[in-house]
Scaffold this motif. Structure first.
Motif, PDB file in Angstrom:
ATOM      1  N   PRO A 208       0.788  -1.241   0.000  1.00  0.00           N
ATOM      2  CA  PRO A 208       0.000   0.000   0.000  1.00  0.00           C
ATOM      3  C   PRO A 208       0.814   1.282   0.000  1.00  0.00           C
ATOM      4  O   PRO A 208       0.253   2.364  -0.143  1.00  0.00           O
ATOM      5  N   GLY A 209       2.132   1.184   0.192  1.00  0.00           N
ATOM      6  CA  GLY A 209       2.945   2.400   0.191  1.00  0.00           C
ATOM      7  C   GLY A 209       2.497   3.369   1.260  1.00  0.00           C
ATOM      8  O   GLY A 209       2.374   3.005   2.436  1.00  0.00           O
ATOM      9  N   ILE A 210       2.207   4.596   0.875  1.00  0.00           N
ATOM     10  CA  ILE A 210       1.835   5.633   1.847  1.00  0.00           C
ATOM     11  C   ILE A 210       0.350   5.572   2.202  1.00  0.00           C
ATOM     12  O   ILE A 210      -0.120   6.338   3.036  1.00  0.00           O
ATOM     13  N   LEU A 211      -0.400   4.668   1.569  1.00  0.00           N
ATOM     14  CA  LEU A 211      -1.851   4.656   1.738  1.00  0.00           C
ATOM     15  C   LEU A 211      -2.264   4.027   3.066  1.00  0.00           C
ATOM     16  O   LEU A 211      -1.774   2.959   3.438  1.00  0.00           O
TER      17      LEU A 211
ATOM     18  N   GLU B  92      -5.828   4.136   3.659  1.00  0.00           N
ATOM     19  CA  GLU B  92      -7.134   3.652   3.211  1.00  0.00           C
ATOM     20  C   GLU B  92      -6.993   3.290   1.733  1.00  0.00           C
ATOM     21  O   GLU B  92      -6.604   4.137   0.919  1.00  0.00           O
ATOM     22  N   TYR B  93      -7.287   2.038   1.407  1.00  0.00           N
ATOM     23  CA  TYR B  93      -6.986   1.600   0.041  1.00  0.00           C
ATOM     24  C   TYR B  93      -7.904   0.465  -0.395  1.00  0.00           C
ATOM     25  O   TYR B  93      -8.602  -0.162   0.419  1.00  0.00           O
ATOM     26  N   VAL B  94      -7.887   0.229  -1.703  1.00  0.00           N
ATOM     27  CA  VAL B  94      -8.550  -0.929  -2.309  1.00  0.00           C
ATOM     28  C   VAL B  94      -7.447  -1.821  -2.878  1.00  0.00           C
ATOM     29  O   VAL B  94      -6.628  -1.359  -3.676  1.00  0.00           O
ATOM     30  N   ARG B  95      -7.437  -3.077  -2.444  1.00  0.00           N
ATOM     31  CA  ARG B  95      -6.466  -4.029  -2.987  1.00  0.00           C
ATOM     32  C   ARG B  95      -7.135  -4.778  -4.135  1.00  0.00           C
ATOM     33  O   ARG B  95      -8.159  -5.426  -3.948  1.00  0.00           O
ATOM     34  N   LYS B  96      -6.546  -4.654  -5.327  1.00  0.00           N
ATOM     35  CA  LYS B  96      -7.134  -5.256  -6.533  1.00  0.00           C
ATOM     36  C   LYS B  96      -6.157  -6.254  -7.138  1.00  0.00           C
ATOM     37  O   LYS B  96      -4.978  -5.929  -7.302  1.00  0.00           O
ATOM     38  N   PRO B  97      -6.625  -7.454  -7.501  1.00  0.00           N
ATOM     39  CA  PRO B  97      -5.733  -8.353  -8.226  1.00  0.00           C
ATOM     40  C   PRO B  97      -5.407  -7.790  -9.597  1.00  0.00           C
ATOM     41  O   PRO B  97      -6.263  -7.182 -10.244  1.00  0.00           O
ATOM     42  N   ARG B  98      -4.176  -7.974 -10.036  1.00  0.00           N
ATOM     43  CA  ARG B  98      -3.745  -7.404 -11.311  1.00  0.00           C
ATOM     44  C   ARG B  98      -4.688  -7.785 -12.450  1.00  0.00           C
ATOM     45  O   ARG B  98      -4.922  -7.011 -13.366  1.00  0.00           O
ATOM     46  N   LEU B  99      -5.215  -9.022 -12.408  1.00  0.00           N
ATOM     47  CA  LEU B  99      -6.018  -9.524 -13.527  1.00  0.00           C
ATOM     48  C   LEU B  99      -7.445  -9.867 -13.115  1.00  0.00           C
ATOM     49  O   LEU B  99      -8.115 -10.661 -13.761  1.00  0.00           O
TER      50      LEU B  99
END
Length: 388
Positions: free
Chosen positions: A295-298, A300-307
């Motif tokens: 997530p880096g600096i995030l 609050e985030y959405v984790r999405k599979p690349r495909l």
């Protein structure tokens, strides 16, 4: 931008079926109950200024995406996309040849108060095309005849086939889809694309991808009549193609057999693109911060599979919004994108699907859902632009 209710036409179901919209399972409403996939009891209303603004955003995003492909090819960053190494030279050659592309769909977050934000780019196998190009146009023409609509999809598709016709190996195009799609949506989308190519004067043949043969002696793809297939328009993701037994033939026989969409679009239909765009354009108003594999600096985030597809294997990490969806994706790795929830109208959240044909903005389709993730339970709803 706002959401309005209107009475469905008395014979709406018969009309949309006569226009080709015959596939599908029902969508879901806020209670989980069935809702028509095509739902004309509601629609969205836009000012022309809003549409012109999003249209400009879309063409800018498209040009940024093409720059990103160039960047990845030059720096050979294919590993960030999880693409098998044997495919890399084929992608580079496909891009250097500028193998012709036809269409794509940007999924955007937009609430009427600021610039549209890119959520993802369906660049290889976008669907909901017939609904956007044809079905909602006839709805608007019948129900709101004095209004406009952001919709030049049909005309621009015909025009695009005309433009690229002489760059294809043959004037005969084979349009192919997979019989493994239980909804029939892929077949309907392919049949509509075939219709636009035929209108452009090209010879077209339709067949399932499972029916394509390979002639090992002549080293070429053949159809059921054993005739050579020189141009194949597929609605089957490149990442699946290269995983199949025939995948090496597909890559290694380029450009003798040309595939549409082209091989270089593997870099645009992969969500690693979101992180590459953010690297290249940090702070851009049409982008959300995105990072590869962490997530880096995030916070609050959405984790999405690349495909990932249809909202599968999504994880939202944000106070009061925690969400996880199931699915079969994720082995290929993830992209982490800043969480910016879709706006809410009457308890529903619209995702704007803005279409590009060739290199031009071409129209809008809207899918809305009661949840945070636009998944296979989303309904397609039309839109209109009232006269000013």
């Amino acid at each position: 931008m706002h959401r309005e209710r209107s009475s469905p036409r008395r014979d709406w179901q018969q009309k949309v079926e006569s226009q080709g919209l015959v596939f599908g399972t029902p969508a879901r409403d806020g209670t989980g109950a069935s809702r028509p996939y095509w739902d004309e009891s509601v629609h969205y209303v836009f000012d022309m200024d809003e549409v012109l603004s999003i249209e400009a955003d879309v063409e800018l995003l498209h040009s940024m995406c093409l720059d990103a492909v160039d960047n990845v090819v030059i720096s050979e960053r294919y590993k960030d996309f999880g693409i098998p190494e044997w495919v890399w030279p084929g992608i580079a050659e496909s891009w250097r040849r500028r193998d012709p592309h036809v269409y794509g769909r940007f999924d955007l977050r937009y609430d009427g108060s600021g610039p549209a934000k890119l959520l993802e780019y369906n660049a290889d196998t976008p669907t909901s095309l017939l609904e956007a190009a044809v079905v909602q146009w006839f709805w608007k023409t019948e129900v709101f005849p004095d209004d406009d609509q952001w919709n030049s999809l049909h005309e621009k598709l015909v025009e695009r086939w005309t433009e690229i016709g002489d760059r294809l190996p043959s004037a005969e195009l084979h349009f192919t889809w997979s019989t493994a799609d239980p909804t029939g949506e892929d077949h309907v989308t392919t049949a509509y694309l075939q219709e636009t190519a035929a209108e452009a004067g090209l010879d077209t043949v339709g067949l399932a991808i499972e029916e394509i043969g390979w002639d090992p002696v002549l080293k070429r793809f053949v159809d059921l009549e054993e005739a050579p297939m020189n141009t194949i328009v597929k609605l089957y993701p490149w990442e699946w193609v290269v995983d199949e037994e025939f995948g090496r033939h597909a890559v290694e026989s380029l450009p003798v057999t040309m595939w549409v969409e082209p091989l270089w679009k593997m870099l645009l239909s992969n969500k690693a693109l979101l992180a590459i765009l953010w690297e290249m354009h940090p702070g851009h108003p049409n982008l959300l911060p995105a990072f590869l594999d962490q997530p880096g600096i995030l916070t609050e985030y959405v984790r999405k599979p690349r495909l990932g597809r249809e909202g599968a294997n999504i994880q939202i990490v944000a106070p009061n919004y925690e969400t996880v969806t199931g699915g079969v994706y994720g082995e290929e790795g993830y992209v982490y994108q800043a969480f910016d929830p879709l706006p809410e109208f009457d308890g529903y959240r619209p995702a704007l699907g803005a279409w590009i044909v060739g290199d031009s903005s071409a129209g809008l389709g809207i899918r809305e859902t009661a949840g945070l993730v636009t998944d296979d339970g989303a309904a397609f709803v039309p839109h209109r632009i009232p006269p000013t």
